[in-house]
Scaffold this motif. Sequence first.
Motif: not given
Lengths: 370, 449
Positions: B295, B339, B343, B346
């Motif tokens: 990640t 993105y 992330n 995540f």
Amino acid sequence: MQKLLYITDQEEYVDHSFIAPLFEIYLKKYLSVDIVYFTEFKSDFTCKDEYHYVVPARYKNVLLKELKQNNIDLHSYDFVMVRNSIALMKHVLRYRDTYHYKALYRFSFPKRKVQIKCNEAEGKNQFLKRCMHSIQTKKEMKIINSCDAFLPTSKKMHEIYRPEVTIPRIICSPAINPAALHEHQQHDGDETRFVYVGTLDKIREFNTILDAFSLLENKSWKLYISTRDVEFAHTLIEEYPTIKEKIRIYNAKTKDALLALIAKTDIGIALLPDLPIYSSSTPVKVFDYYSSGVPCLMTQSDHTSTIFTDERDAWFSDFTIEDITEKLNYLLSLSKEDIMQIGAKGQARLLDVKNYETLAKNIADQLTAL
Amino acid sequence: MTKNHYDVLIVGGGISGTALFYELAKYTSLTSVCLLEKYEALATLNSKGTSNSQTIHIGDIETNYTLEKAKVTKRTAKMVEKFCLQYNLQDKIMFSHQKMALGVGDKEVHFIENRYQEFKELFPYLELWDVEKLKELEPKIVYLDKAQTKIRPEPIIAMGTNTQYTTVDYGAMSEALAKEAQKASGIPTDIFYNTQVVDIFEKEDKTFEVHCKDGTIYTANFVVVNAGAHSLFLAHRMGYGKHMGCLPMAGSFYMTQSHFLNGKVYMVQNNKLPFAALHGDPDILADGKTRFGPTALMLPKLERFKPGTYLDFFKTLNFDFHIVKIFWDLLKDSDIRNYVFKNFLFEVPLINKRLFVQDAKKIVPSLDVDDITYAQGFGGVRPQVLDKEKEKLMLGEASINPGNGIIFNMTPSPGATSCLGNAERDMLVIVKYLGLNYDETQFLKDLTE
């Protein structure tokens, strides 16, 4: 020799359509041409060779800065041409006075308009998109009018889609490449092979053509389709169980593969609904067919009828099931020799009036006169 | 307290520092070399096997590399392989796995087919694998379901190989480099652990004084700083590299419960992102379990899993209008914005795994949340460099060489792969600067093809 930087919105590995030879070969007789392509996948700027640059797509907004940082002398260019991207055109215009080049906008196809039409054909409400399109088009006209020349694919395309553009116009149409003519290969089959090349979607109403084919009593034919829309094509022919065995679907990956496929067929099909997006220029597929000496059954438009004559070097048909069926029946009655002769005449006609050799000279002359 | 004077002093005992240590000791005529390491052992940060993808990035399946870049990385990657073979480290710290770059969907398939054509001359061992071949080689990427009855609907293709060395434990390789350096040379080759460098000063006699946290001072004729993000920190303290800032990007991984993929599967990379696209790798330190990741999360510290370094981050970021402009340019792109946000999620407990699986399904469509766990303690920090003059995020490595006997290197991925190549570059600078001899013939014979 004067120098042109051609910035295309196309991807590095895209088979750069039929117009590529114009910039890659023929214009180079009159101008030094460098070409910029973009990559969505690679991270760094690349000089493919002396004339081809590949720039990561993330640098589109700062393209000239990126070229400069990679030692491309922007002062050396007399002309900078942008294909289709208004954002890139705006960027190029911003630096016109710094680097003293002429800014040119090439308009190859009204993509946004076509997308809206496609969506409408699929039953999607496009009211907002239409409004946005009108506003954007107005803005774009302003930007294009700030350029030094406008290069539409045809006069009609200019008049219909960018009528308010008033700067000098240089027609940059597709044409036939005299150096890439494939000889027609007579196939062994008894049947007449038809071929359709290009996009398939709802707006092109290919079902009308399939309806006509399914009405034919003479079954001695095959239809080859080469399209990127393979899934759509398969779904569509499933609706025609009586003829689906006669249809073969391909997805030719390169121009050479496509021309080789066409060369093994007898008659090309360029039948399209009577919409300005199709009638405002000659479809590229027509040049594909004739490059392989394959004559074409096409819809008649102001455009096509200035080049071809029905029954002499092509066949015209209205875009109706009845008319297409009648024409197909007629074509199935012709001998292969008759068909080949029409193809040869059509190829000769295109070489006469629409070839890149003469087009390049014409464009170069007009650019020099700017 | 001045301790010792050396010809060359290297700050940082990761893979880059130890590679230079090795090359200087083995192939040059220098009289002494010293390596200073902040922690109790070599390679405890980003070079450690659990901190990176353990991959030899040769450029064949790294889809964001241009052909030109791949020509360079191929040479440096082969140096890693040659080193390991020279000391019989294959199947101990260097391993061979199947590897591939996977294209999913028409656009990526088209790209992979063309990339294969473009790169096959440079990498003749590469093969193009269609669905049928992939069913044999890596069936989990082909099927939608665990029972492997339904094939995924999108077209897929891969370019790959199963004949090459692909994987290295760079932590273990750092130790091997240091050990072989000390064995190879009769000169002093000192390594000092738990020695944190806080300042470097250039003296009037053109030598350098290296000040450590414990008060020790080392002196050297030439200094090379290979200290990850801290290289820039130390450079800034000396007034160098002010046109650069550092953005530490932390990468985390998810691990499967057991052996999952047969080899490395990389996806086509988005060129807008400077980080490797999500990939699956067999982990050589975890019994071949598959590690998915990394990640990418911006972390306001320079070292992962170590205390502190928050303040160092702010100093190294070198925040000003140019940095704002770089961030603005990055974040105004919706791809990058999404993105970054994704992330960040995540790393959020409870939802992280579920979201990550959605992404990883692009590699293994049948993957579900029960198949993976967050790999605790895995991951590192990539010191991505921001170029303030060009106002952009630099991809890959950066080096500051003012030409006066000091070099600062920042080596995010593929820094480990290019460690011996970067060391060669620095070694040649040092040899020239100090007027040393260098056994080029032996060097080329040992480390290049």
